[in-house]
Design a protein around this motif. Structure first.
Motif, PDB file in Angstrom:
ATOM      1  N   SER A   1       0.849  -1.193   0.000  1.00  0.00           N
ATOM      2  CA  SER A   1       0.000   0.000   0.000  1.00  0.00           C
ATOM      3  C   SER A   1       0.879   1.236   0.000  1.00  0.00           C
ATOM      4  O   SER A   1       2.083   1.162   0.244  1.00  0.00           O
ATOM      5  CB  SER A   1      -0.929   0.020   1.215  1.00  0.00           C
ATOM      6  OG  SER A   1      -0.219   0.329   2.396  1.00  0.00           O
ATOM      7  N   PHE A   2       0.242   2.368  -0.271  1.00  0.00           N
ATOM      8  CA  PHE A   2       0.915   3.634  -0.055  1.00  0.00           C
ATOM      9  C   PHE A   2       0.962   3.859   1.464  1.00  0.00           C
ATOM     10  O   PHE A   2       0.220   3.248   2.221  1.00  0.00           O
ATOM     11  CB  PHE A   2       0.158   4.776  -0.739  1.00  0.00           C
ATOM     12  CG  PHE A   2       0.260   4.759  -2.242  1.00  0.00           C
ATOM     13  CD1 PHE A   2       1.483   4.645  -2.872  1.00  0.00           C
ATOM     14  CD2 PHE A   2      -0.874   4.881  -3.021  1.00  0.00           C
ATOM     15  CE1 PHE A   2       1.584   4.645  -4.258  1.00  0.00           C
ATOM     16  CE2 PHE A   2      -0.793   4.880  -4.402  1.00  0.00           C
ATOM     17  CZ  PHE A   2       0.446   4.772  -5.027  1.00  0.00           C
ATOM     18  N   VAL A   3       1.831   4.757   1.892  1.00  0.00           N
ATOM     19  CA  VAL A   3       1.966   5.066   3.315  1.00  0.00           C
ATOM     20  C   VAL A   3       0.806   5.959   3.750  1.00  0.00           C
ATOM     21  O   VAL A   3       0.420   6.874   3.025  1.00  0.00           O
ATOM     22  CB  VAL A   3       3.306   5.789   3.583  1.00  0.00           C
ATOM     23  CG1 VAL A   3       3.451   6.105   5.059  1.00  0.00           C
ATOM     24  CG2 VAL A   3       4.483   4.953   3.086  1.00  0.00           C
ATOM     25  N   GLY A   4       0.275   5.698   4.928  1.00  0.00           N
ATOM     26  CA  GLY A   4      -0.808   6.543   5.410  1.00  0.00           C
ATOM     27  C   GLY A   4      -1.252   6.169   6.791  1.00  0.00           C
ATOM     28  O   GLY A   4      -0.634   5.335   7.460  1.00  0.00           O
ATOM     29  N   GLY A   5      -2.344   6.785   7.205  1.00  0.00           N
ATOM     30  CA  GLY A   5      -2.875   6.503   8.521  1.00  0.00           C
ATOM     31  C   GLY A   5      -4.132   7.286   8.807  1.00  0.00           C
ATOM     32  O   GLY A   5      -4.636   8.032   7.965  1.00  0.00           O
TER      33      GLY A   5
ATOM     34  N   ILE B   1       3.691   9.789   6.732  1.00  0.00           N
ATOM     35  CA  ILE B   1       4.814   9.396   5.886  1.00  0.00           C
ATOM     36  C   ILE B   1       6.122   9.494   6.665  1.00  0.00           C
ATOM     37  O   ILE B   1       6.936   8.568   6.657  1.00  0.00           O
ATOM     38  CB  ILE B   1       4.858  10.254   4.594  1.00  0.00           C
ATOM     39  CG1 ILE B   1       3.664   9.926   3.704  1.00  0.00           C
ATOM     40  CG2 ILE B   1       6.171  10.043   3.845  1.00  0.00           C
ATOM     41  CD1 ILE B   1       3.420  10.933   2.581  1.00  0.00           C
ATOM     42  N   PHE B   2       6.299  10.587   7.385  1.00  0.00           N
ATOM     43  CA  PHE B   2       7.528  10.755   8.161  1.00  0.00           C
ATOM     44  C   PHE B   2       7.598   9.740   9.305  1.00  0.00           C
ATOM     45  O   PHE B   2       8.643   9.114   9.531  1.00  0.00           O
ATOM     46  CB  PHE B   2       7.658  12.182   8.700  1.00  0.00           C
ATOM     47  CG  PHE B   2       8.941  12.394   9.430  1.00  0.00           C
ATOM     48  CD1 PHE B   2      10.142  12.487   8.739  1.00  0.00           C
ATOM     49  CD2 PHE B   2       8.956  12.457  10.807  1.00  0.00           C
ATOM     50  CE1 PHE B   2      11.344  12.647   9.417  1.00  0.00           C
ATOM     51  CE2 PHE B   2      10.149  12.623  11.499  1.00  0.00           C
ATOM     52  CZ  PHE B   2      11.348  12.710  10.803  1.00  0.00           C
TER      53      PHE B   2
ATOM     54  N   GLU C   1      10.346  12.934   4.001  1.00  0.00           N
ATOM     55  CA  GLU C   1       9.558  14.160   3.939  1.00  0.00           C
ATOM     56  C   GLU C   1       9.204  14.446   2.488  1.00  0.00           C
ATOM     57  O   GLU C   1       9.975  14.140   1.575  1.00  0.00           O
ATOM     58  CB  GLU C   1      10.336  15.321   4.560  1.00  0.00           C
ATOM     59  CG  GLU C   1      10.523  15.098   6.059  1.00  0.00           C
ATOM     60  CD  GLU C   1      11.036  16.307   6.791  1.00  0.00           C
ATOM     61  OE1 GLU C   1      10.567  17.425   6.491  1.00  0.00           O
ATOM     62  OE2 GLU C   1      11.898  16.113   7.657  1.00  0.00           O
ATOM     63  N   VAL C   2       8.013  15.015   2.302  1.00  0.00           N
ATOM     64  CA  VAL C   2       7.530  15.336   0.961  1.00  0.00           C
ATOM     65  C   VAL C   2       7.452  16.846   0.810  1.00  0.00           C
ATOM     66  O   VAL C   2       7.431  17.583   1.795  1.00  0.00           O
ATOM     67  CB  VAL C   2       6.158  14.676   0.676  1.00  0.00           C
ATOM     68  CG1 VAL C   2       6.294  13.161   0.688  1.00  0.00           C
ATOM     69  CG2 VAL C   2       5.082  15.148   1.642  1.00  0.00           C
TER      70      VAL C   2
END
Length: 147
Positions: free
Chosen positions: A33-37, A57-58, A64-65
């Motif tokens: 999956s993509f990173v998330g929460g 993400i961090f 960092e984006v």
């Protein structure tokens, strides 16, 4: 009431940052999956979805984006435990940091993969295929003025 979840489709040099979810995760353990929460309740707040995806993400992979995010799409589902969820996916451009399992209880592995690699991976569930296809299409529109 819905749980609100955010995911970051982080890209860098034609690859996406994806994780293999930890085996102890309540929902979709062991899948890519993509990173998330989950968005936490803050009362009155501005840009809560965007701040949450950057924080997740961090916290999970140490990356960092860049400041500007692009909405990809939203969907809803019900977890294996019966909780209704609204899921929001953002396209995020990588800024800096080395991706690693910063949160090993949530992340089993970290990968940089092309769209095709994600789609063809045996641990990729249908909803991640949908997410990467949508993110790929939008990113192409954002980066190709002749699209």
């Amino acid at each position: 009431m819905f749980v609100v979840n955010v995911e970051g489709a982080v890209y860098q040099e034609n690859k996406w940052l994806v994780i293999k979810r930890g085996s102890g995760e309540e929902n979709a353990a062991g899948t890519l999956s993509f990173v998330g929460g989950t968005v936490e309740q803050e009362g009155f707040s501005q840009d809560i979805l965007e701040r949450t995806v950057k924080r997740e993400i961090f916290e999970e992979v140490g990356v960092e984006v860049k400041e500007r995010l692009h909405f990809a799409y939203s969907s809803s589902f019900v977890t294996e435990g019966g909780s209704p969820v609204i899921n929001v996916v953002f396209i995020c451009e990588y800024d800096h940091g080395t991706a690693y399992r910063k949160s090993p209880e949530e992340v089993e592995a970290v990968y940089w993969m092309t769209t095709e690699e994600i789609i063809n991976h045996p641990d990729t569930p249908p909803w991640t295929v949908e997410s990467v296809n949508r993110a790929h299409s939008i990113l192409k529109q954002l980066t190709d003025p002749h699209f």
